[in-house]
Design an enzyme around this catalytic site. Structure first.
Site, PDB file in Angstrom:
ATOM      1  CE  LYS A  22      29.420  -0.247  97.179  1.00 35.86           C
ATOM      2  NZ  LYS A  22      30.439   0.804  97.017  1.00 35.86           N
ATOM      3  CG  ASN A  23      30.931  -0.109  93.333  1.00 36.31           C
ATOM      4  OD1 ASN A  23      30.591   0.621  94.275  1.00 36.31           O
ATOM      5  ND2 ASN A  23      31.900  -1.000  93.441  1.00 36.31           N
ATOM      6  CB  CYS A 117      39.429   4.956 102.473  1.00 39.36           C
ATOM      7  SG  CYS A 117      39.506   3.634 101.300  1.00 39.36           S
ATOM      8  NE  ARG A 122      39.576   4.047  97.117  1.00 35.60           N
ATOM      9  CZ  ARG A 122      38.313   3.655  97.171  1.00 35.60           C
ATOM     10  NH1 ARG A 122      37.745   3.453  98.331  1.00 35.60           N
ATOM     11  NH2 ARG A 122      37.623   3.458  96.079  1.00 35.60           N
ATOM     12  NE  ARG A 402      30.153   3.350 102.551  1.00 35.21           N
ATOM     13  CZ  ARG A 402      31.298   3.890 102.232  1.00 35.21           C
ATOM     14  NH1 ARG A 402      32.259   3.955 103.133  1.00 35.21           N
ATOM     15  NH2 ARG A 402      31.503   4.368 101.035  1.00 35.21           N
TER      16      ARG A 402
HETATM   17  C1  EPZ Z   1      35.861   1.578  92.200  1.00 32.56           C
HETATM   18  O1  EPZ Z   1      36.646   2.453  92.982  1.00 32.56           O
HETATM   19  C2  EPZ Z   1      34.872   0.936  93.140  1.00 32.56           C
HETATM   20  N1  EPZ Z   1      34.067   1.979  93.779  1.00 32.56           N
HETATM   21  C3  EPZ Z   1      35.596   0.131  94.192  1.00 32.56           C
HETATM   22  O2  EPZ Z   1      34.639  -0.550  94.986  1.00 32.56           O
HETATM   23  C4  EPZ Z   1      36.477  -0.911  93.503  1.00 32.56           C
HETATM   24  O3  EPZ Z   1      37.230  -1.582  94.476  1.00 32.56           O
HETATM   25  C5  EPZ Z   1      37.409  -0.234  92.505  1.00 32.56           C
HETATM   26  O4  EPZ Z   1      36.636   0.575  91.574  1.00 32.56           O
HETATM   27  C6  EPZ Z   1      38.238  -1.208  91.700  1.00 32.56           C
HETATM   28  O5  EPZ Z   1      37.401  -2.107  91.020  1.00 32.56           O
HETATM   29  C7  EPZ Z   1      33.019   2.486  93.144  1.00 32.56           C
HETATM   30  O6  EPZ Z   1      32.715   2.134  92.025  1.00 32.56           O
HETATM   31  C8  EPZ Z   1      32.200   3.460  93.886  1.00 32.56           C
HETATM   32  P1  EPZ Z   1      39.879   2.816  90.759  1.00 32.56           P
HETATM   33  P2  EPZ Z   1      37.581   3.528  92.294  1.00 32.56           P
HETATM   34  O7  EPZ Z   1      39.878   4.229  90.302  1.00 32.56           O
HETATM   35  O8  EPZ Z   1      36.935   4.034  91.072  1.00 32.56           O
HETATM   36  C9  EPZ Z   1      44.376   4.086  91.956  1.00 32.56           C
HETATM   37  C10 EPZ Z   1      33.654  -1.295  97.006  1.00 32.56           C
HETATM   38  O9  EPZ Z   1      34.033  -2.005  97.964  1.00 32.56           O
HETATM   39  N2  EPZ Z   1      44.033   5.419  91.446  1.00 32.56           N
HETATM   40  O10 EPZ Z   1      39.685   1.755  89.739  1.00 32.56           O
HETATM   41  O11 EPZ Z   1      37.975   4.509  93.330  1.00 32.56           O
HETATM   42  C11 EPZ Z   1      43.565   3.727  93.197  1.00 32.56           C
HETATM   43  O12 EPZ Z   1      44.120   4.286  94.361  1.00 32.56           O
HETATM   44  C12 EPZ Z   1      34.569  -0.252  96.394  1.00 32.56           C
HETATM   45  O13 EPZ Z   1      32.518  -1.372  96.535  1.00 32.56           O
HETATM   46  C13 EPZ Z   1      45.029   6.370  91.301  1.00 32.56           C
HETATM   47  O14 EPZ Z   1      46.208   6.119  91.624  1.00 32.56           O
HETATM   48  O15 EPZ Z   1      38.825   2.621  91.938  1.00 32.56           O
HETATM   49  C14 EPZ Z   1      43.581   2.224  93.151  1.00 32.56           C
HETATM   50  O16 EPZ Z   1      44.787   1.765  93.703  1.00 32.56           O
HETATM   51  C15 EPZ Z   1      35.857  -0.082  97.130  1.00 32.56           C
HETATM   52  N3  EPZ Z   1      44.703   7.595  90.802  1.00 32.56           N
HETATM   53  C16 EPZ Z   1      43.553   1.920  91.662  1.00 32.56           C
HETATM   54  O17 EPZ Z   1      44.001   3.119  91.008  1.00 32.56           O
HETATM   55  C17 EPZ Z   1      43.424   7.918  90.439  1.00 32.56           C
HETATM   56  O18 EPZ Z   1      43.172   9.061  90.004  1.00 32.56           O
HETATM   57  C18 EPZ Z   1      42.173   1.559  91.110  1.00 32.56           C
HETATM   58  O19 EPZ Z   1      41.239   2.541  91.548  1.00 32.56           O
HETATM   59  C19 EPZ Z   1      42.410   6.934  90.562  1.00 32.56           C
HETATM   60  C20 EPZ Z   1      42.749   5.689  91.069  1.00 32.56           C
END
Ligand code: EPZ
Length: 423
Positions: A22-23, A117, A122, A402
């Protein structure tokens, strides 16, 4: 209301094929905005998130259709609209990921902010930092991000990262935008997740010049244009891990194929530590927990190659019936233990202390009516239900749909008693 009814106690046996990731496919579909002409994506999981992203791409002027099972055709004859509607972004946070590709290809991108969320705050500050580093003028008005550039984005060096470590979404955004920028872009502290490697393999096939993916320094030599290609999406490591945990909790033997076992990072060795047999061969992995006692273990989630936060709920669920106390530390999202309240209703003994769950294994879980509050919570509650005494009725199937393709059919093929019912 539709529920998932799971009757526990049946050891799972057999083999399933992992669906496409998915991702990975969501990131690749966003990048199709950069590619002229026709793109055919294979091994695409039929999920509601994929359909939502198809609607978003259609809103921008692309044509998307399912042309065969697990195959999507996307025609990009030019972007006609650079604004995404709030309704679609609210449906799926990942839709914010069109920001970079839309900006790079059309010079403008207006995307409503996705908000928090159930698994945490996020923010998107690192996505915006990446776009600004590439020369975009970024503003925020009326709850939306507006990014603009006169002409082409300009390659730049940037450091991306948060207090949680590297970020997957912002790394993807910088890669996609940098692919069409003029000059060289360097991303320091890039995320190394296998889904990012898949995105880059797609982009390089489409004509991009990106190297270093899979390491924490990615270098991109911008090109003038990219061309649509045929590409097969990698297998889903999170879905695969969920089925492996289900096999273990039921003391069964389960093989997942169509998956690169190394993408599961820490999971196989933790299952081995718990007392399971593990076999990895080519593109398949087998876990054998037949007649085994499950030992407790400790888990820390972290950006890849650390233990995946998306597998934490299924893994923690498994530990609720291990023989002793386990500690699970969540370092990626700040609110990813919500589902443990539902496990407690099933008889689990879990205490939360800050970012750590202390899980005291019990002899058995018992069936209950429970509610899934997010996608991975839904997977974890199925894992719990499969091991519980009696019936577990799971609400919140919109989350399950989803991210898990045909879960009822797949679990049934392993011998599980599971069905969708109206109640
Ligand atoms: C991706 O989300 C995945 N989603 C998530 O999968 C997954 O949990 C996550 O990566 C971590 O592996 C998709 O690929 C669609 P991040 P993403 O940016 O890109 C913080 C699932 O269940 N952050 O690596 O949103 C953030 O809040 C989903 O399939 C900032 O602070 O994750 C988090 O605490 C859920 N500022 C951490 O970094 C930013 O600008 C990692 O988030 C971006 C992120």
């Amino acid at each position: 209301m539709e529920l998932l009814r799971v009757k526990g106690g049946q050891p799972l046996h057999g083999e399933i094929q992992a669906s496409g990731s998915k991702n990975s496919v969501l990131a690749i579909m966003c990048a199709v905005l950069l590619c002229d002409g026709e793109t055919i994506l294979e091994n695409v999981p039929e999920l509601s998130d994929v359909n939502t992203l198809m609607q978003i791409l259609e809103e921008t002027g692309l044509k998307c259709e399912w042309i065969a099972k697990n195959t999507v055709r996307i025609q990009n004859d030019g972007i006609t609209n650079s604004e995404v509607s709030e309704e679609l972004v609210r449906k799926m946070r990942a839709s914010f990921s069109v920001l970079g590709p839309l900006l790079a290809k059309s010079g403008k991108s207006v995307i409503p902010l996705p908000g928090g969320c159930v698994i945490g705050a996020r923010p998107v500050d690192q996505h915006l930092k990446a776009m600004r580093a590439l020369g975009a003028h970024v503003t925020m008005t009326d709850g939306a991000v507006s990014a603009e550039i006169n002409g082409r984005l300009k390659g730049a060096a940037m450091f991306l990262g948060t207090r949680y470590g590297a970020t997957v979404g912002a790394t993807n955004a910088a890669i996609s935008a940098g692919a069409l920028a003029s000059g060289t872009t360097i991303i320091y502290n890039a995320a190394r997740e296998p889904e990012i490697v898949d995105l880059v393999m797609f982009l390089n096939k489409a004509g991009a010049r990106i190297r270093g993916v899979g390491t924490d320094i990615i270098t991109i030599e911008g090109v003038e244009s990219l061309k649509g290609v045929r590409y097969s999406v990698m297998g889903d490591r999170i879905e695969s891990g969920t089925y492996l945990c289900a096999g273990v909790i039921t003391r069964g033997k389960v093989t997942v194929s169509n998956i690169a076992p190394q993408t599961l990072a820490g999971l196989p060795s933790l299952l081995f530590d718990m007392g399971c047999g593990i076999t990895m061969e080519g593109d398949s992995i087998t876990v054998d927990a037949s007649n085994r006692e499950l030992r407790p273990t400790n888990v820390i989630t972290f950006a890849y190659p650390g233990f995946a936060t998306d597998l934490q709920p299924a893994m923690l669920t498994l530990l609720t019936v291990a023989n002793g106390i386990s500690y699970v530390k969540e370092t990626v999202f700040d609110a990813r233990f919500g589902f443990t309240q539902e496990l407690t209703r099933m008889g689990a003994d879990i205490k939360i202390s800050g970012d750590t769950a202390i899980v005291n294994g019990v002899d058995a879980l018992t069936g209950a009516r429970v509610v899934a509050s997010d996608l991975r919570a839904a997977g974890a509650l199925i894992v719990a239900g499969l091991a519980a005494k009696g019936s577990t009725n799971i609400e919140g199937l919109q989350y399950l749909d989803r991210g898990y393709e045909n879960p009822v059919e797949k679990f049934k093929s392993l011998g599980a008693h599971i069905e969708r019912v109206q109640s």
